[in-house]
Design an enzyme around this catalytic site. Structure first.
Site, PDB file in Angstrom:
ATOM      1  CG  HIS A   1      21.969   3.897  64.493  1.00  0.00           C
ATOM      2  ND1 HIS A   1      23.143   4.242  65.108  1.00  0.00           N
ATOM      3  CD2 HIS A   1      21.034   3.818  65.460  1.00  0.00           C
ATOM      4  CE1 HIS A   1      22.920   4.353  66.407  1.00  0.00           C
ATOM      5  NE2 HIS A   1      21.655   4.109  66.650  1.00  0.00           N
TER       6      HIS A   1
ATOM      7  CG  ASP B   1      13.324   3.794  67.877  1.00  0.00           C
ATOM      8  OD1 ASP B   1      13.058   3.249  68.960  1.00  0.00           O
ATOM      9  OD2 ASP B   1      14.001   4.823  67.770  1.00  0.00           O
TER      10      ASP B   1
HETATM   11  N1  ACO Z   1      15.353   7.675  55.228  1.00  0.00           N
HETATM   12  C1  ACO Z   1      15.908   8.182  54.091  1.00  0.00           C
HETATM   13  N2  ACO Z   1      17.176   8.600  53.975  1.00  0.00           N
HETATM   14  C2  ACO Z   1      17.954   8.491  55.059  1.00  0.00           C
HETATM   15  C3  ACO Z   1      17.466   7.968  56.282  1.00  0.00           C
HETATM   16  C4  ACO Z   1      16.116   7.557  56.332  1.00  0.00           C
HETATM   17  N3  ACO Z   1      15.602   7.068  57.468  1.00  0.00           N
HETATM   18  N4  ACO Z   1      18.453   7.990  57.202  1.00  0.00           N
HETATM   19  C5  ACO Z   1      19.520   8.496  56.589  1.00  0.00           C
HETATM   20  N5  ACO Z   1      19.242   8.807  55.293  1.00  0.00           N
HETATM   21  C6  ACO Z   1      20.167   9.329  54.279  1.00  0.00           C
HETATM   22  C7  ACO Z   1      20.499  10.801  54.544  1.00  0.00           C
HETATM   23  O1  ACO Z   1      19.589  11.662  53.870  1.00  0.00           O
HETATM   24  C8  ACO Z   1      21.889  10.879  53.987  1.00  0.00           C
HETATM   25  O2  ACO Z   1      21.811  10.912  52.571  1.00  0.00           O
HETATM   26  P1  ACO Z   1      22.906  11.735  51.712  1.00  0.00           P
HETATM   27  O3  ACO Z   1      24.218  11.044  51.955  1.00  0.00           O
HETATM   28  O4  ACO Z   1      22.426  11.633  50.315  1.00  0.00           O
HETATM   29  O5  ACO Z   1      22.873  13.135  52.244  1.00  0.00           O
HETATM   30  C9  ACO Z   1      22.513   9.525  54.345  1.00  0.00           C
HETATM   31  O6  ACO Z   1      21.392   8.627  54.419  1.00  0.00           O
HETATM   32  C10 ACO Z   1      23.273   9.521  55.644  1.00  0.00           C
HETATM   33  O7  ACO Z   1      22.378   9.887  56.670  1.00  0.00           O
HETATM   34  P2  ACO Z   1      22.626  11.005  57.745  1.00  0.00           P
HETATM   35  O8  ACO Z   1      21.412  11.872  57.890  1.00  0.00           O
HETATM   36  O9  ACO Z   1      23.928  11.686  57.497  1.00  0.00           O
HETATM   37  O10 ACO Z   1      22.760  10.110  59.013  1.00  0.00           O
HETATM   38  P3  ACO Z   1      22.849  10.629  60.485  1.00  0.00           P
HETATM   39  O11 ACO Z   1      23.838   9.772  61.126  1.00  0.00           O
HETATM   40  O12 ACO Z   1      23.061  12.091  60.551  1.00  0.00           O
HETATM   41  O13 ACO Z   1      21.366  10.379  61.044  1.00  0.00           O
HETATM   42  C11 ACO Z   1      19.485   9.215  61.834  1.00  0.00           C
HETATM   43  C12 ACO Z   1      21.002   9.200  61.691  1.00  0.00           C
HETATM   44  C13 ACO Z   1      19.037  10.506  62.535  1.00  0.00           C
HETATM   45  C14 ACO Z   1      19.093   8.039  62.718  1.00  0.00           C
HETATM   46  C15 ACO Z   1      18.838   9.098  60.451  1.00  0.00           C
HETATM   47  O14 ACO Z   1      19.212   7.884  59.856  1.00  0.00           O
HETATM   48  C16 ACO Z   1      17.315   9.227  60.505  1.00  0.00           C
HETATM   49  O15 ACO Z   1      16.787  10.331  60.463  1.00  0.00           O
HETATM   50  N6  ACO Z   1      16.591   8.072  60.620  1.00  0.00           N
HETATM   51  C17 ACO Z   1      15.150   8.112  60.799  1.00  0.00           C
HETATM   52  C18 ACO Z   1      14.800   8.428  62.237  1.00  0.00           C
HETATM   53  C19 ACO Z   1      15.100   7.261  63.151  1.00  0.00           C
HETATM   54  O16 ACO Z   1      14.765   6.132  62.879  1.00  0.00           O
HETATM   55  N7  ACO Z   1      15.712   7.575  64.307  1.00  0.00           N
HETATM   56  C20 ACO Z   1      16.014   6.581  65.333  1.00  0.00           C
HETATM   57  C21 ACO Z   1      17.464   6.323  65.394  1.00  0.00           C
HETATM   58  S1  ACO Z   1      17.828   5.058  66.545  1.00  0.00           S
HETATM   59  C22 ACO Z   1      17.701   5.798  68.030  1.00  0.00           C
HETATM   60  O17 ACO Z   1      17.961   6.931  68.233  1.00  0.00           O
HETATM   61  C23 ACO Z   1      17.215   5.019  69.069  1.00  0.00           C
END
Ligand code: ACO
Length: 430
Positions: free
Chosen positions: A308, A365
């Site tokens: 998140h 979710d």
């Molecule tokens: N699986 C694997 N790696 C992940 C995940 C994941 N679900 N989420 C984040 N990461 C990693 C990223 O690759 C990044 O790694 P790095 O530092 O080596 O580059 C690090 O964790 C930080 O993540 P970001 O992508 O910078 O986080 P951001 O805040 O941009 O994205 C998001 C948040 C979109 C929710 C992301 O965690 C994701 O894609 N999760 C899966 C989709 C999801 O569950 N979305 C629902 C969110 S809740 C809502 O909207 C109701």
């Protein structure tokens, strides 16, 4: 609004140029540098491509402390609201700022009931969609179409009425889109039922036999919608505020929010979680394989329902839903292997150094889809359920944005990295 301008920060840009920036402190001691005069006084803009470090407004609606796992609507803890409130009460709270008195509660409920029918002509729209249409496509189109039925100047009274219309009719439109997709006749709303029960009977009743709402399902859906009701400046809410800032009407702005919610990185994740769990199940429940895959940057696979932007701790909504999934499934007598799989996957991921280091936890979710499945709601309706829950939040933010004193159109800047000026090339020389 409690934001106070208390101090000043000094920014050195280079070439001996220093700019003084006011510092704004929120009611929970959050600190923001007010850079609105930076370009005028310093000749520079800020660059923050995913807006992760940018506050675009001051808001009095929802407070999140992502490190502590705190979420409050208008000061009330999400845990208290989920345990005690009804969904219309939360709608009232978010939109009006206070919990309703008994009289306000009754009036609000009556208005929501009275406005739940949709114009008969709108039913014809449903005929035009193919049966395979995603219900989010239908919902966004239908909400935008409400502007055609309720045009006119947005006076405060007209806005109040449109807010009620939107809250009341969206659930009818959502249920109709489901009925359309399965080829069943539309079921009209009933004034004797509560908001949630009304929605459930429009979804699941058929003319051939009586339908009784199961109170366990009604209660679980109430909690789910309350947990989704607002989450401050997320992607869809920001979309609503951006569209509102151009002075677009409520229906058009919220329809844009529905579209933003649809993506799998946002509300679409609830559908994606179930699809992921089914994929893992079909592949022999090899959790480790998928956790490893999620860590590979070139794999294009992420653990859906994990991570998140603001929570670097357990999402408090996911905690409530995990518990709720256990009790609701047990009470309904549903044995869903995906619930056990989700728990195992969570365990494996939370023990993994990659997830620990990045503070990636299950989000709202991760468990919501399992609850929706247990209620008999089909997978492609999950994000529609999220949208129904998020409506009061979008509406509250639309009103706040609209009423911001001196509110200007939201229009970010950019750092241009394209070609410099060049001469026109005639066709024969390209
Ligand atoms: N699986 C694997 N790696 C992940 C995940 C994941 N679900 N989420 C984040 N990461 C990693 C990223 O690759 C990044 O790694 P790095 O530092 O080596 O580059 C690090 O964790 C930080 O993540 P970001 O992508 O910078 O986080 P951001 O805040 O941009 O994205 C998001 C948040 C979109 C929710 C992301 O965690 C994701 O894609 N999760 C899966 C989709 C999801 O569950 N979305 C629902 C969110 S809740 C809502 O909207 C109701």
């Amino acid at each position: 609004m409690l934001g106070l301008m208390t101090t000043t920060a000094r920014l050195e840009i280079g070439g001996g140029k220093t700019v003084e920036l006011p510092v704004r402190v929120g009611s929970e001691e959050e600190v923001g540098l007010d850079i609105s005069s930076l370009r005028a006084h310093g000749g520079a803009i800020t660059l923050d491509p995913s807006l992760g470090n940018t506050g675009a407004c001051e808001s009095a609606i929802t407070y999140i402390d992502g490190d502590q796992g705190i979420l409050r609507y208008r000061g009330y803890a999400i845990e208290d609201l989920a345990a005690h409130a009804t969904f219309p009460e939360v709608c009232f709270l978010l939109i009006h700022g206070e919990l309703p008195t008994d009289e306000e509660r009754k009036d609000f409920r009556l208005s929501l009931t009275r406005h739940s029918l949709v114009h008969e002509d709108m039913k014809k729209f449903f005929e035009g969609f193919p049966p395979s249409a995603h219900p989010m496509a239908i919902l966004s189109a239908m909400i935008a179409s409400l502007s055609a039925y309720y045009p006119g100047e947005e006076t405060p009274d007209a806005i109040d009425l449109n807010v009620i219309r939107l809250l009341a009719k969206a659930k009818t439109l959502a249920a109709f889109s489901y009925k359309k997709s399965i080829g069943q006749p539309f079921v009209y709303p009933r004034n004797d039922l509560s908001y949630i029960d009304n929605f459930l009977q429009m979804m699941f009743a058929v003319p051939a036999e009586p339908y009784h709402v199961d109170p366990v399902i009604s209660d679980a859906l109430t909690r789910l919608l309350i947990l989704h009701a607002d989450h401050e400046q997320n992607c869809s809410t920001t979309t609503v505020r951006v569209v509102c800032s151009s002075q677009a009407n409520l229906f058009a702005s919220v329809s844009a929010g529905v579209c933003a919610l649809w993506g799998r990185l946002h509300g679409g994740a609830n559908q994606a979680v179930i699809e992921m769990l089914e994929q893992i199940q079909a592949d022999g429940a090899n959790y480790k394989k998928y956790v490893e895959l999620a860590k590979k940057k070139d794999s294009d696979f992420r653990l859906m329902g994990f991570g998140h932007r603001v929570y670097r701790n357990f999402d408090p909504r996911a905690k409530i839903l995990k518990q709720s999934a256990d009790t609701v499934l047990a009470t309904l007598g549903v044995r869903d292997p995906l619930l056990e799989m989700a728990k195992r996957l969570e365990e494996v991921a939370l023990a993994d150094e990659y997830f620990i280091e990045r503070k990636l936890y299950p989000n709202v979710d991760f468990y919501s889809g399992i609850l929706y499945r247990a209620m008999g709601i089909p997978t492609d309706m999950f994000t529609v359920m999220f949208a129904l829950g998020r409506l009061p939040g979008w509406i509250a933010h639309w009103i706040e944005q609209r009423n911001t004193p001196g509110g200007r159109i939201l229009r970010p800047r950019q750092i241009y990295v394209g070609e410099n000026a060049r001469a026109w090339v005639p066709l024969e020389r390209r």
